[in-house]
Design a protein around this motif. Sequence first.
Motif, short mmCIF file in Angstrom:
data_model
loop_
_atom_site.label_atom_id
_atom_site.label_comp_id
_atom_site.label_asym_id
_atom_site.label_seq_id
_atom_site.Cartn_x
_atom_site.Cartn_y
_atom_site.Cartn_z
N LEU A 1 -70.84 -49.30 -0.96
CA LEU A 1 -71.81 -49.74 -1.86
C LEU A 1 -72.97 -49.27 -1.98
CD1 LEU A 1 -70.11 -53.84 -2.36
CD2 LEU A 1 -69.45 -50.88 -4.23
N GLY A 2 -74.29 -48.73 -0.93
CA GLY A 2 -74.95 -48.76 -0.49
C GLY A 2 -75.18 -47.14 -1.12
N ARG A 3 -74.58 -46.52 -0.81
CA ARG A 3 -74.05 -44.99 -0.70
C ARG A 3 -74.32 -44.94 -2.51
NH1 ARG A 3 -69.59 -41.69 1.29
NH2 ARG A 3 -70.53 -38.86 0.64
N ALA A 4 -73.36 -45.68 -3.00
CA ALA A 4 -73.59 -45.39 -4.60
C ALA A 4 -74.75 -46.13 -4.90
CB ALA A 4 -72.02 -46.20 -5.07
N VAL A 5 -75.58 -46.68 -4.81
CA VAL A 5 -76.11 -47.35 -4.99
C VAL A 5 -77.66 -46.15 -4.64
CG1 VAL A 5 -78.31 -49.29 -5.31
CG2 VAL A 5 -75.98 -49.80 -5.29
N ARG A 6 -77.73 -45.75 -4.04
CA ARG A 6 -78.96 -44.80 -3.39
C ARG A 6 -78.99 -43.38 -4.47
NH1 ARG A 6 -77.55 -46.21 1.47
NH2 ARG A 6 -76.19 -44.67 2.16
N LEU A 7 -77.20 -43.13 -4.74
CA LEU A 7 -76.72 -42.25 -5.52
C LEU A 7 -77.24 -42.34 -7.04
CD1 LEU A 7 -75.55 -39.55 -5.42
CD2 LEU A 7 -74.07 -40.44 -5.98
N PRO B 1 -69.38 -38.06 -8.53
CA PRO B 1 -70.99 -38.54 -8.91
C PRO B 1 -70.92 -40.18 -10.73
CG PRO B 1 -71.50 -36.89 -7.75
CD PRO B 1 -69.27 -36.97 -8.06
N VAL B 2 -70.16 -38.89 -12.03
CA VAL B 2 -69.92 -39.92 -12.63
C VAL B 2 -68.90 -41.35 -12.42
CG1 VAL B 2 -69.20 -39.62 -14.76
CG2 VAL B 2 -70.51 -37.39 -14.00
N THR B 3 -67.64 -41.12 -11.79
CA THR B 3 -66.62 -41.92 -11.05
C THR B 3 -67.71 -43.31 -10.65
OG1 THR B 3 -65.27 -40.38 -11.26
CG2 THR B 3 -64.74 -42.37 -10.74
N VAL B 4 -67.91 -42.68 -9.53
CA VAL B 4 -69.35 -44.13 -8.90
C VAL B 4 -70.17 -44.56 -9.53
CG1 VAL B 4 -70.90 -44.12 -7.26
CG2 VAL B 4 -69.04 -42.59 -6.70
N THR B 5 -70.66 -43.93 -9.97
CA THR B 5 -71.78 -44.37 -11.90
C THR B 5 -70.67 -45.66 -12.72
OG1 THR B 5 -73.18 -42.89 -11.61
CG2 THR B 5 -73.65 -44.35 -13.64
N SER C 1 -62.85 -51.46 -9.90
CA SER C 1 -64.38 -50.42 -9.75
C SER C 1 -64.48 -49.84 -8.31
CB SER C 1 -65.06 -50.88 -10.13
OG SER C 1 -65.45 -52.22 -9.84
N LEU C 2 -63.85 -51.38 -7.12
CA LEU C 2 -63.43 -50.83 -6.03
C LEU C 2 -62.54 -49.59 -5.96
CD1 LEU C 2 -62.98 -54.19 -4.34
CD2 LEU C 2 -65.28 -52.51 -3.67
N GLY C 3 -61.37 -50.33 -6.59
CA GLY C 3 -60.57 -48.51 -6.74
C GLY C 3 -61.22 -47.40 -6.13
N GLN C 4 -61.91 -47.23 -7.72
CA GLN C 4 -62.64 -45.80 -7.95
C GLN C 4 -63.67 -45.71 -6.77
OE1 GLN C 4 -64.73 -47.71 -11.26
NE2 GLN C 4 -62.81 -46.02 -13.20
N LEU C 5 -64.61 -46.73 -6.62
CA LEU C 5 -65.57 -46.06 -5.11
C LEU C 5 -64.46 -45.67 -3.77
CD1 LEU C 5 -67.56 -49.13 -5.15
CD2 LEU C 5 -68.03 -46.58 -5.82
N ASP D 1 -70.19 -33.85 0.40
CA ASP D 1 -71.42 -33.91 1.56
C ASP D 1 -71.00 -33.15 2.94
OD1 ASP D 1 -72.64 -35.78 0.65
OD2 ASP D 1 -72.12 -38.09 2.09
N ARG D 2 -70.24 -32.67 2.66
CA ARG D 2 -69.90 -32.29 4.26
C ARG D 2 -70.06 -30.34 3.74
NH1 ARG D 2 -65.01 -35.08 5.37
NH2 ARG D 2 -64.03 -33.51 3.94
N PHE D 3 -69.39 -29.52 2.33
CA PHE D 3 -70.20 -28.69 1.57
C PHE D 3 -71.97 -29.00 1.89
CE2 PHE D 3 -71.54 -26.33 -2.16
CZ PHE D 3 -70.80 -25.35 -2.03
N LEU D 4 -72.60 -29.53 1.43
CA LEU D 4 -73.78 -29.94 1.09
C LEU D 4 -74.82 -29.91 2.56
CD1 LEU D 4 -74.57 -32.54 -1.22
CD2 LEU D 4 -74.04 -30.38 -1.81
N ALA D 5 -73.90 -29.65 3.88
CA ALA D 5 -74.55 -29.95 5.24
C ALA D 5 -74.04 -28.54 5.73
CB ALA D 5 -73.21 -31.05 6.09
N LEU D 6 -73.65 -27.60 4.61
CA LEU D 6 -73.17 -26.42 5.16
C LEU D 6 -74.79 -25.94 4.94
CD1 LEU D 6 -70.17 -25.50 3.78
CD2 LEU D 6 -70.56 -25.96 5.88
#
Length: 601
Positions: free
Chosen positions: A18-24, A146-150, A316-320, A331-336
Amino acid sequence: MVESRTRSRDVRALPRLLGRAVRLVRQADPRGFAAAAAYQLVGAVASVGLVVIGKLLLDILQVPDADDVPGGRLAVLVGALALVSAGSSAIGTFQSQQQRLLGERVALAAWERVLDVTGRARLETYESSTFYDQLQRVQTNAIMRPVTVTTGLFQLIGGGATTVAMLLAVAVLAPVLIPLLLLGGIPAILMSRRASRTEFSFAVAQSPLVRQRDYLREILTRREPAKEVRAFDAATVLRRRHDAMSRTFTAALRSQVRRRQRQTAVTALASGLALAAALGVLAWQVASERISIAEAGAAVLAVRLLSGRLDQVFGSLGQLFESAVFLDDLDRFLALGARLARPHGSGQAAPHRDVLAVEKVSYAYPGTSRPALRDVDLRIRPGEVVALVGENGSGKTTLAKIIAGLYAPTAGRVTWDGHDAAELGNDVTRASAVIFQDFVRYQFPARDNIGIGDPERMDDPDAAEQAARRAGAHGFLSVLPAGYDTILSREYAGGRDLSLGQWQRVALARAFRRDASLVILDEPTASLDPRAEHDLFADIRGLLQGRSALLVSHRYSSVRNADRIYVLQAGEVVEHGTHDELIARQGLYAELYELQSRTYL
């Protein structure tokens, strides 16, 4: 036991998700986030208002004598009910449109981060199939997550707020119903986490096949391959291959869809049973006169709204949960990015006032054990024209890429005036202008096709025209319908295509446009006629205007005037010297030169 630990981890991970979704979402659009959250809260208040007004109306309508019904109060409540109902409906539309805009902003933010990685990645990265599979997976799945998270986040906010309010209402009217309704949501949470794991596994397994199918679609629909596909009458065979891949993917997708449908059916059955049990208990309480008809009516409305909102919350919890594994992959890809990027350098071009030296350089492509280059030594001094020759596969283009800073040597090093290229980073590319035989034909205006050689000053019209004149491209570019502003592609209205030889002159102009101390031309005259080739090389030093040059060529007549010629064979420099020196040595160069000369006799 393992499943129990997994569920425990899932529950503990919920605050992080939830915190990650809100920050995003907040980082993508702070104001849009606030507006969407406000709409959700207003919608929750409207839902509570419907229950309260419904209860008050039922209280009035239960009066035995119709003459005792307060007309004024009834009219106010009916008006309030109509107003709140209309507002609730409008808020739903506002919510969906705001989420649509916010979802686009979040997806754009995700794309920007992905493009940051692909833009900074070293060229070797693109030789890795693992990188391509991960990139394909990110593009196909994670970018849309991210759209699904939104959507899931704001459904959770709105559904959660309404659920709390409805729970309070039910707690006042019929508190015994609350455990039944909450128990119905447990299967939804368990199934959503299982679904997220199966969805990610499906995406990983299908990435290579999807890449191949998309490539076939490009071949069958793009203009560039169209002529060869038709010349070889290959469309039917390629189409069959595409269709076979599509059938394989569809079969796998069908299995995944059925798996998800079974999980959804279990969730829906549990929710329906919980709702039926709650309504049964409510009917029993009315029959036993534990609550009034008005309270029962309000409770039915609250339970129905609560059931729908609980489905929304659990969904919505299922979507998250489902999005979490894909966002982890993103995130793993971006860490590259940090690992794949070259050092930025000083921001200035690498120095080339003394000598550019290749010292004992070897190179092997990722995933291969056989080196493409072995212990190569080479020198380029300021203003010199140095040539690389050799048969196909001898390593000429690979060496050119290493000198340009596009590949990092596996062993050895390249130095610019004694400075290691590995430490200079992007300063090396700033000092180099490279045109390869398979140069890009940008679907841009002619001016930009040339200007991309110096991106920081791409729009300078005088510089573009000057470079075109030096490369012999001004004549045919200036007579295009919109001159240098004509898009070089027939896929756009008003666009024009060029011949292969004309395109090669545009590519040469792109190299001349760059203010670089070293110009690398990989087969620069492959598509030019003999007269044009002779004219170009007859004045190559004048065109370079004092710059150093590395010429990669199969045409030995093109490089005979070079200051020094390096002959490569199987990744090694087997001889070097001037044309006359190499001919006198009667080695590989002399042999190949003689063989090529015979073709013109």
